[in-house]
Design an enzyme around this catalytic site. Sequence first.
Site, PDB file in Angstrom:
ATOM      1  N   GLU A 117      -6.070  10.858   2.332  1.00 11.58           N
ATOM      2  CA  GLU A 117      -5.048   9.851   2.328  1.00 11.58           C
ATOM      3  C   GLU A 117      -4.186   9.218   3.096  1.00 11.58           C
ATOM      4  O   GLU A 117      -3.071   8.332   3.471  1.00 11.58           O
ATOM      5  CB  GLU A 117      -4.019   9.875   0.838  1.00 11.58           C
ATOM      6  CG  GLU A 117      -3.812  11.042  -0.113  1.00 11.58           C
ATOM      7  CD  GLU A 117      -3.023  11.108  -1.169  1.00 11.58           C
ATOM      8  OE1 GLU A 117      -1.735  10.557  -0.699  1.00 11.58           O
ATOM      9  OE2 GLU A 117      -2.946  11.952  -1.790  1.00 11.58           O
ATOM     10  N   THR A 119      -3.109   9.805   6.574  1.00  7.70           N
ATOM     11  CA  THR A 119      -2.623  10.822   7.081  1.00  7.70           C
ATOM     12  C   THR A 119      -2.858  11.019   8.680  1.00  7.70           C
ATOM     13  O   THR A 119      -2.849  11.680   9.577  1.00  7.70           O
ATOM     14  CB  THR A 119      -1.888  11.989   6.619  1.00  7.70           C
ATOM     15  OG1 THR A 119      -3.237  12.486   6.048  1.00  7.70           O
ATOM     16  CG2 THR A 119      -0.826  11.591   5.456  1.00  7.70           C
ATOM     17  N   GLY A 121      -6.057   9.411   9.579  1.00 11.10           N
ATOM     18  CA  GLY A 121      -7.509   7.764  10.546  1.00 11.10           C
ATOM     19  C   GLY A 121      -7.549   7.122   9.427  1.00 11.10           C
ATOM     20  O   GLY A 121      -7.130   7.801   8.306  1.00 11.10           O
ATOM     21  N   ILE A 123     -10.617   5.360   7.252  1.00  8.44           N
ATOM     22  CA  ILE A 123     -11.916   5.376   6.419  1.00  8.44           C
ATOM     23  C   ILE A 123     -12.284   4.266   6.548  1.00  8.44           C
ATOM     24  O   ILE A 123     -12.109   3.215   6.058  1.00  8.44           O
ATOM     25  CB  ILE A 123     -12.456   6.175   5.509  1.00  8.44           C
ATOM     26  CG1 ILE A 123     -11.586   7.703   4.976  1.00  8.44           C
ATOM     27  CG2 ILE A 123     -13.802   6.272   4.798  1.00  8.44           C
ATOM     28  CD1 ILE A 123     -11.313   8.366   3.669  1.00  8.44           C
ATOM     29  N   TYR A 300      -3.872  16.870 -18.200  1.00  5.62           N
ATOM     30  CA  TYR A 300      -3.184  15.657 -17.947  1.00  5.62           C
ATOM     31  C   TYR A 300      -2.528  15.919 -18.529  1.00  5.62           C
ATOM     32  O   TYR A 300      -2.251  15.121 -20.011  1.00  5.62           O
ATOM     33  CB  TYR A 300      -4.350  14.346 -18.333  1.00  5.62           C
ATOM     34  CG  TYR A 300      -3.905  13.611 -17.404  1.00  5.62           C
ATOM     35  CD1 TYR A 300      -4.991  12.180 -16.603  1.00  5.62           C
ATOM     36  CD2 TYR A 300      -3.129  12.603 -18.535  1.00  5.62           C
ATOM     37  CE1 TYR A 300      -4.357  11.418 -16.505  1.00  5.62           C
ATOM     38  CE2 TYR A 300      -2.872  11.082 -17.827  1.00  5.62           C
ATOM     39  CZ  TYR A 300      -3.193  10.727 -16.900  1.00  5.62           C
ATOM     40  OH  TYR A 300      -3.083   8.943 -16.584  1.00  5.62           O
TER      41      TYR A 300
END
Length: 386
Positions: A117, A119, A121, A123, A300
């Site tokens: 997410e 934190t 680096g 992508i 869910y």
Amino acid sequence: MYGGIIVDMKKMDRIISIDEESFILTAQPGINGYRLEKELNKKGFTLGHYPASVYGATLGGYIAARGAGTLSTKYGKAEDMIISLEAVSAQGEIFRTLPVPNHACGPSLLQLYVGSEGTLGIITEISIKIEPLPQIRKFNAFLFKDVRDGLEAGRRMMTEKRLRPNTIRLYDESSSDRIVKKVLGLDLKGCYMVVGAEGAEAQVLLEMKQIEEVCVALQGRELGPESGEHWWNHRYDFYFPPFNLMLPELTGTVETTTTYDKIYSIHLKKKEAIEVGFKDWNAKYIAHFSHWFPWGVMTYDRFIIPVPPEDPEEALQLHNAIWAKAARTSLAHGGILNDHHGIGFKLGWLMPEQYGTAWPIMQSIKDALDPAGIMNPGKFGFIKRF
């Protein structure tokens, strides 16, 4: 929230290559999921990843949050689909992971960045497996008298039979009554399950026959292919007006995933924690089970407060209190904080409780890869040491 900048990746949206021999797509992270799927379909392929957010989500988002699509039971979640990636570290170094995901060359740097997410680096390029478009796709639907029988049916399909259905979606009694009835127009008493298979025709016909045998053996009443296909054709309606949960109701999705031996207990305990623990607010609990694995299943599940406090601060406090109670109930009974929506800031403060004595190791990885603490500060509950 704690300083920093936002990097918008959506203009890095090119398909770089489609390897039609190895069935691997390489693309930039900003490409829209719906557009990507359409481009693959033109060449006879599918990503097989159909999240509810497909119209707005990106390929990078799938990977960064360990996303799951509707057909994940067959094709896997994002972490099962990815082959390799390119990223930029917090220090500005461009690097690539190994060109294949399976090897014996030490720990997986690839999986360290999947689900990170932002934190650790950014992508910048993704190689991910693709699949040929299926010859046929079939669905069926069943009605179980209670959620335990439905869970056992799904367990047998995934463990004893080792089937690979594209979908198993089981709705508990409350969800069947409130959600399925409203979206699909089915007035049912019990637990609705939709099951499907896709691929080569002979394989699909065999899988559907075995699925039926499993469900009937557990007193599942067959509703027929039309009921299952109706669900498929309206699967996104659940998330849009007028069918989705929305204001003035106060709601939250407090999902978890666990092994088969614990899932029914977690279902009962969370229902009790919400409906009994917050009965003064007439709290309701609904759940469906939508992503199945050879070892377990996710739920869910959601809470609903029909008439929340009018004061915003009081409403927020109530919202956070229910979320914390539900999450801690999952942890106390063998579940984890999240299956495929990510952790972010909402649940980050509970990460030390999730990881226990392993949490300092997680923090040390963050410190090593982002020594200045500039990558999404505060997310995941990471603290800034320097």
